[in-house]
Design a protein around this motif. Structure first.
Motif, PDB file in Angstrom:
ATOM      1  N   PRO A 616       0.837  -1.209   0.000  1.00 33.45           N
ATOM      2  CA  PRO A 616       0.000   0.000   0.000  1.00 33.45           C
ATOM      3  C   PRO A 616       0.867   1.254   0.000  1.00 33.45           C
ATOM      4  O   PRO A 616       1.986   1.240   0.490  1.00 33.45           O
ATOM      5  CB  PRO A 616      -0.777  -0.135   1.321  1.00 33.45           C
ATOM      6  CG  PRO A 616       0.145  -0.874   2.218  1.00 33.45           C
ATOM      7  CD  PRO A 616       0.884  -1.837   1.336  1.00 33.45           C
ATOM      8  N   PHE A 617       0.328   2.338  -0.574  1.00 33.72           N
ATOM      9  CA  PHE A 617       1.062   3.602  -0.622  1.00 33.72           C
ATOM     10  C   PHE A 617       0.116   4.734  -0.273  1.00 33.72           C
ATOM     11  O   PHE A 617      -1.108   4.608  -0.370  1.00 33.72           O
ATOM     12  CB  PHE A 617       1.677   3.834  -2.005  1.00 33.72           C
ATOM     13  CG  PHE A 617       0.716   3.642  -3.151  1.00 33.72           C
ATOM     14  CD1 PHE A 617      -0.336   4.544  -3.382  1.00 33.72           C
ATOM     15  CD2 PHE A 617       0.845   2.563  -4.011  1.00 33.72           C
ATOM     16  CE1 PHE A 617      -1.215   4.362  -4.439  1.00 33.72           C
ATOM     17  CE2 PHE A 617      -0.031   2.378  -5.064  1.00 33.72           C
ATOM     18  CZ  PHE A 617      -1.069   3.272  -5.282  1.00 33.72           C
ATOM     19  N   THR A 618       0.695   5.842   0.144  1.00 35.61           N
ATOM     20  CA  THR A 618      -0.082   7.067   0.344  1.00 35.61           C
ATOM     21  C   THR A 618      -0.066   7.847  -0.966  1.00 35.61           C
ATOM     22  O   THR A 618       0.785   7.622  -1.842  1.00 35.61           O
ATOM     23  CB  THR A 618       0.523   7.926   1.453  1.00 35.61           C
ATOM     24  OG1 THR A 618       1.851   8.314   1.083  1.00 35.61           O
ATOM     25  CG2 THR A 618       0.589   7.146   2.773  1.00 35.61           C
ATOM     26  N   ILE A 619      -1.001   8.751  -1.118  1.00 34.03           N
ATOM     27  CA  ILE A 619      -1.036   9.572  -2.330  1.00 34.03           C
ATOM     28  C   ILE A 619       0.241  10.384  -2.460  1.00 34.03           C
ATOM     29  O   ILE A 619       0.801  10.522  -3.560  1.00 34.03           O
ATOM     30  CB  ILE A 619      -2.276  10.486  -2.331  1.00 34.03           C
ATOM     31  CG1 ILE A 619      -3.549   9.642  -2.520  1.00 34.03           C
ATOM     32  CG2 ILE A 619      -2.185  11.520  -3.443  1.00 34.03           C
ATOM     33  CD1 ILE A 619      -3.604   8.892  -3.837  1.00 34.03           C
ATOM     34  N   ARG A 624       5.383  11.236  -5.243  1.00 33.59           N
ATOM     35  CA  ARG A 624       6.843  11.343  -5.309  1.00 33.59           C
ATOM     36  C   ARG A 624       7.417  10.366  -6.334  1.00 33.59           C
ATOM     37  O   ARG A 624       8.340  10.689  -7.066  1.00 33.59           O
ATOM     38  CB  ARG A 624       7.446  11.079  -3.927  1.00 33.59           C
ATOM     39  CG  ARG A 624       7.273  12.224  -2.936  1.00 33.59           C
ATOM     40  CD  ARG A 624       8.169  12.056  -1.725  1.00 33.59           C
ATOM     41  NE  ARG A 624       7.851  10.853  -0.973  1.00 33.59           N
ATOM     42  CZ  ARG A 624       6.974  10.818   0.029  1.00 33.59           C
ATOM     43  NH1 ARG A 624       6.319  11.933   0.366  1.00 33.59           N
ATOM     44  NH2 ARG A 624       6.738   9.705   0.671  1.00 33.59           N
ATOM     45  N   ARG A 625       6.856   9.157  -6.356  1.00 29.50           N
ATOM     46  CA  ARG A 625       7.365   8.167  -7.301  1.00 29.50           C
ATOM     47  C   ARG A 625       7.033   8.570  -8.730  1.00 29.50           C
ATOM     48  O   ARG A 625       7.839   8.373  -9.659  1.00 29.50           O
ATOM     49  CB  ARG A 625       6.745   6.798  -6.990  1.00 29.50           C
ATOM     50  CG  ARG A 625       7.392   5.666  -7.749  1.00 29.50           C
ATOM     51  CD  ARG A 625       8.800   5.382  -7.225  1.00 29.50           C
ATOM     52  NE  ARG A 625       9.473   4.367  -8.026  1.00 29.50           N
ATOM     53  CZ  ARG A 625      10.354   4.637  -8.968  1.00 29.50           C
ATOM     54  NH1 ARG A 625      10.685   5.899  -9.245  1.00 29.50           N
ATOM     55  NH2 ARG A 625      10.940   3.656  -9.646  1.00 29.50           N
ATOM     56  N   ILE A 626       5.835   9.159  -8.966  1.00 24.97           N
ATOM     57  CA  ILE A 626       5.469   9.632 -10.307  1.00 24.97           C
ATOM     58  C   ILE A 626       6.444  10.706 -10.760  1.00 24.97           C
ATOM     59  O   ILE A 626       6.904  10.718 -11.906  1.00 24.97           O
ATOM     60  CB  ILE A 626       4.015  10.145 -10.318  1.00 24.97           C
ATOM     61  CG1 ILE A 626       3.042   8.961 -10.155  1.00 24.97           C
ATOM     62  CG2 ILE A 626       3.714  10.907 -11.600  1.00 24.97           C
ATOM     63  CD1 ILE A 626       1.594   9.370 -10.045  1.00 24.97           C
ATOM     64  N   ARG A 627       6.796  11.613  -9.832  1.00 25.58           N
ATOM     65  CA  ARG A 627       7.734  12.674 -10.201  1.00 25.58           C
ATOM     66  C   ARG A 627       9.105  12.115 -10.517  1.00 25.58           C
ATOM     67  O   ARG A 627       9.801  12.584 -11.424  1.00 25.58           O
ATOM     68  CB  ARG A 627       7.849  13.706  -9.076  1.00 25.58           C
ATOM     69  CG  ARG A 627       6.696  14.677  -9.041  1.00 25.58           C
ATOM     70  CD  ARG A 627       6.999  16.027  -9.746  1.00 25.58           C
ATOM     71  NE  ARG A 627       7.493  15.924 -11.101  1.00 25.58           N
ATOM     72  CZ  ARG A 627       6.725  15.979 -12.193  1.00 25.58           C
ATOM     73  NH1 ARG A 627       5.425  16.106 -12.087  1.00 25.58           N
ATOM     74  NH2 ARG A 627       7.260  15.916 -13.384  1.00 25.58           N
ATOM     75  N   ASP A 628       9.524  11.062  -9.769  1.00 28.03           N
ATOM     76  CA  ASP A 628      10.805  10.415 -10.075  1.00 28.03           C
ATOM     77  C   ASP A 628      10.840   9.947 -11.522  1.00 28.03           C
ATOM     78  O   ASP A 628      11.814  10.163 -12.248  1.00 28.03           O
ATOM     79  CB  ASP A 628      11.015   9.197  -9.149  1.00 28.03           C
ATOM     80  CG  ASP A 628      11.533   9.592  -7.783  1.00 28.03           C
ATOM     81  OD1 ASP A 628      12.156  10.652  -7.666  1.00 28.03           O
ATOM     82  OD2 ASP A 628      11.296   8.822  -6.830  1.00 28.03           O
TER      83      ASP A 628
END
Length: 642
Positions: A616-619, A624-628
């Motif tokens: 599970p992840f937080t928004i 942050r991962r999308i920006r990476d």
């Protein structure tokens, strides 16, 4: 010429010579129908002199019933052809009923016109010779049988003895059991050292229903030192002339190590099955936790202390639930280490002794290539795959022949042998073939499904576990079989000819938001809606679909704007999927960010260099991962970077 002074050869001389040599003579007057016997012949057949009936019928009654037809056939042919004959058969003595073996030699005297007049001949008792020949033949048969059953030790058991202790042994009986045969007899017999739980079954095998058919028993014994050993006993019942089982000839093999190995494999299968079940539960649980994370973040109000406190408590509880999910997954085997380059020829040589123990008495051969065959694989996990395949092959072939072949193959896009889940490229192959009865045609399509098996004692987990492990290596496991021709299982592993790299780490992020368009593919409707709403709140434009096929139904104006594909691993939007191929045709190749579950529980296939984010992840963590990923392709103006 006889000496002129020698006395003439008298009838008494003839009778004495016949008596001393044990030879009886007869004369059959065919026209009169009378048969005359010498005194020696009367004695041989158990008659007092003069008691023989003197005709053909009386002679026939002396012949053993099983030989009577054969004897009369030979005599009839001799009469028809006027030839001599030699014949061995059994007789039943008149006075004591003994069965004796005799050899008859005779000839026919005919008239000038060719009509048979008389038949004369001799009869001699050859019982000692026949019995000696039978003992020699029996010894040869038992020796050949013992050689055939060559094992840790071979034995002979006399079933007329109450102890069932072996009367003769060859091999390492004392080393294996710790006893001498006499000591076993003194304890009360073989069954006294058999494990109590196996004693009843073994007694049934050796009981009243014992027939002439060979059989195999597996049971445990306690050695003299108190150790528990597993034995495989190949038994060949031996019959007497009446067809009764009178003794057993057998060969015993110590299978303690192979049984222990099978137990370890079965234990690993059970644990792996629990792990698969736990992974399935954790998958749905992680989706729910992700929804809770997102919903809680939207409900909190910065100016409300009680709301912030409730949010903190909810977040803490959700994090503890995530730990519980990870603990559930920890019930299974440890995650495999990242696959490393492995040379298959060397690996096979190192584990060959273990594989030979696993197949027991089956004949195992290896066909290895002349050149190195390097693949990406974890050696421990590959060993478990091979153990499952070889044990399955040994059981299917009934201890027959098994071959392991290693080779390298380049799979082209049009190659019909390429498994559909594999991309074109170079692969190392391990083929495991057996000569068993093959896999039933109706079972072959489901052979890798959990709990599917054709054996009553099978768990149906070995092949499912093997395929799961191979899939985690980005490989494939296939099965080919035709009834009566055996089966071949082929493991495909990616070749280690190309290097694999990981994306470089990025520095600290100033902002997590953005204005790019994200194509979201998530099967779970709640999580899809939650993720779409959360990313939209951070400035992203989000177009969502439950799977790649439905994503193709979105307006092309929306798809053309996608800067990133965010997809659950079960959607599997790999580079050759229809969605990505359709985008590529329009010169659009957006990066793919895959939402994964711990340890790839849903069978996702990921390159180590692929972009992933674990549930599970937080928004905020997802953002942050999308920006990476996006910044690795093109810097973001909102990130504060040039």
């Amino acid at each position: 010429m006889p000496h002129p002074l020698a006395p003439p050869f008298s009838r008494r001389d003839l009778d004495d010579a016949l008596r001393f040599s044990g030879v009886g003579v007869f004369a059959w007057d065919i026209e009169a129908g009378t048969i005359t016997w010498s005194d020696t012949l009367h004695e041989l057949f158990g008659f007092n002199p003069g008691d023989f009936g003197g005709d053909l019928s009386a002679y026939q009654q002396c012949i053993h019933p099983d030989d009577r037809a054969r004897v009369m056939q030979v005599v009839t042919q001799a009469l028809e052809r006027a030839t001599e004959y030699t014949l061995t058969h059994r007789i039943v003595r008149r006075n004591d009923g003994q069965i004796r073996h005799v050899e008859c030699r005779g000839g026919v005297l005919s008239s000038p016109q060719g009509r048979p007049l008389r038949m004369t001949g001799s009869v001699v008792d050859v019982t000692p010779r026949i019995e000696s020949e039978e003992r020699a033949r029996e010894h040869e048969e038992i020796t050949a049988l013992l050689n055939e059953l060559a094992s840790d030790y071979v034995y002979i058991v006399d079933l007329t003895a109450p102890s069932l202790a072996p009367s003769a042994v060859a091999g390492s009986f004392a080393r294996l059991t710790g006893y001498e045969p006499e000591e076993v007899a003194a304890l009360g017999g073989w069954l006294q050292i058999v494990h109590p739980e196996d004693r009843e079954a073994l007694s049934r095998d050796l009981g009243a229903g014992l027939g002439p058919q060979p059989f195999i028993s597996e049971y445990r014994i306690y050695t003299k030192a108190g150790d528990l050993r597993w034995l495989r006993d190949h038994v060949r019942p031996q019959l007497n002339a009446s067809g009764d089982v009178v003794r057993l000839v057998g060969g015993v093999i110590d299978i303690t190590e192979p049984r222990a190995l099978e137990d370890r494999v079965r234990a690993a299968q059970r644990v792996e099955a629990v792990a698969q079940l736990a992974g399935t539960v954790a998958h749905d649980f992680n989706n729910l936790l992700t929804i809770i994370y997102g919903a809680a973040a939207q409900l909190v109000r910065e100016d409300d202390a009680r709301s912030a406190q409730a949010f903190s408590a909810l977040t803490t509880a959700t994090e503890r639930a995530a730990e519980l999910s990870r603990g559930l997954l920890a019930m299974g085997p440890r995650p495999a280490r990242p696959p490393r380059p492995l040379e298959l020829r060397t690996a096979m040589t190192e584990i060959e002794p273990l594989l030979r123990r696993a197949v027991g008495e089956a004949s195992l051969s290896f066909a290895l290539p002349d050149r190195p065959c390097r693949v990406f694989a974890d050696s421990g996990q590959l060993q478990l795959v091979l153990l499952n395949l070889l044990i399955n092959a040994a059981q299917a072939s009934n201890q027959g022949n098994i071959q392991v072949r290693v080779q390298t193959r380049d799979l082209k896009p049009e190659d019909p042998a390429r498994p559909p889940e594999l991309n074109p490229g170079s692969y190392g192959l391990i083929e495991v073939s057996d000569d068993g009865p093959g896999i039933p045609a109706d079972l072959l399509p489901q052979i890798f499904d959990p709990f599917v098996t054709s054996r009553p004692s099978g768990t149906g987990l070995g092949l499912a576990i093997a395929r799961n492990i191979v899939h985690r290596h980005d490989g494939a496991l296939t099965a080919q079989s035709s009834p009566g021709t055996g089966a071949t299982f082929t493991v495909y592993l990616p070749s280690a000819c190309a290097s694999r790299t990981r994306p470089a780490k990025r520095g600290a992020r100033i902002t997590n938001g953005g204005t790019e368009c994200v194509l979201l593919i998530e099967p779970d409707p709640w999580l899809r809606e939650q993720t779409q709403r959360g990313l939209a709140a951070l400035g992203y434009r989000v177009h969502a679909a439950p799977d790649p096929c439905l994503a193709l139904e979105l307006p092309w104006a929306d798809l053309e704007q996608a800067a990133l594909v965010l997809a659950d691993e079960t959607a599997d939007p790999h580079p050759d999927s229809p969605l990505i191929c359709a985008l590529r045709k329009r010169d659009m190749v957006p990066p793919i960010l895959t939402m994964t579950h711990p340890r790839g529980t849903q069978g996702g296939r990921h390159d180590p260099a692929a972009h992933t984010v674990a549930k599970p992840f937080t928004i905020s963590g997802l953002a942050r991962r999308i920006r990476d990923v996006l910044d690795a392709v093109q810097p973001n103006p909102l990130s504060g970077r040039p």
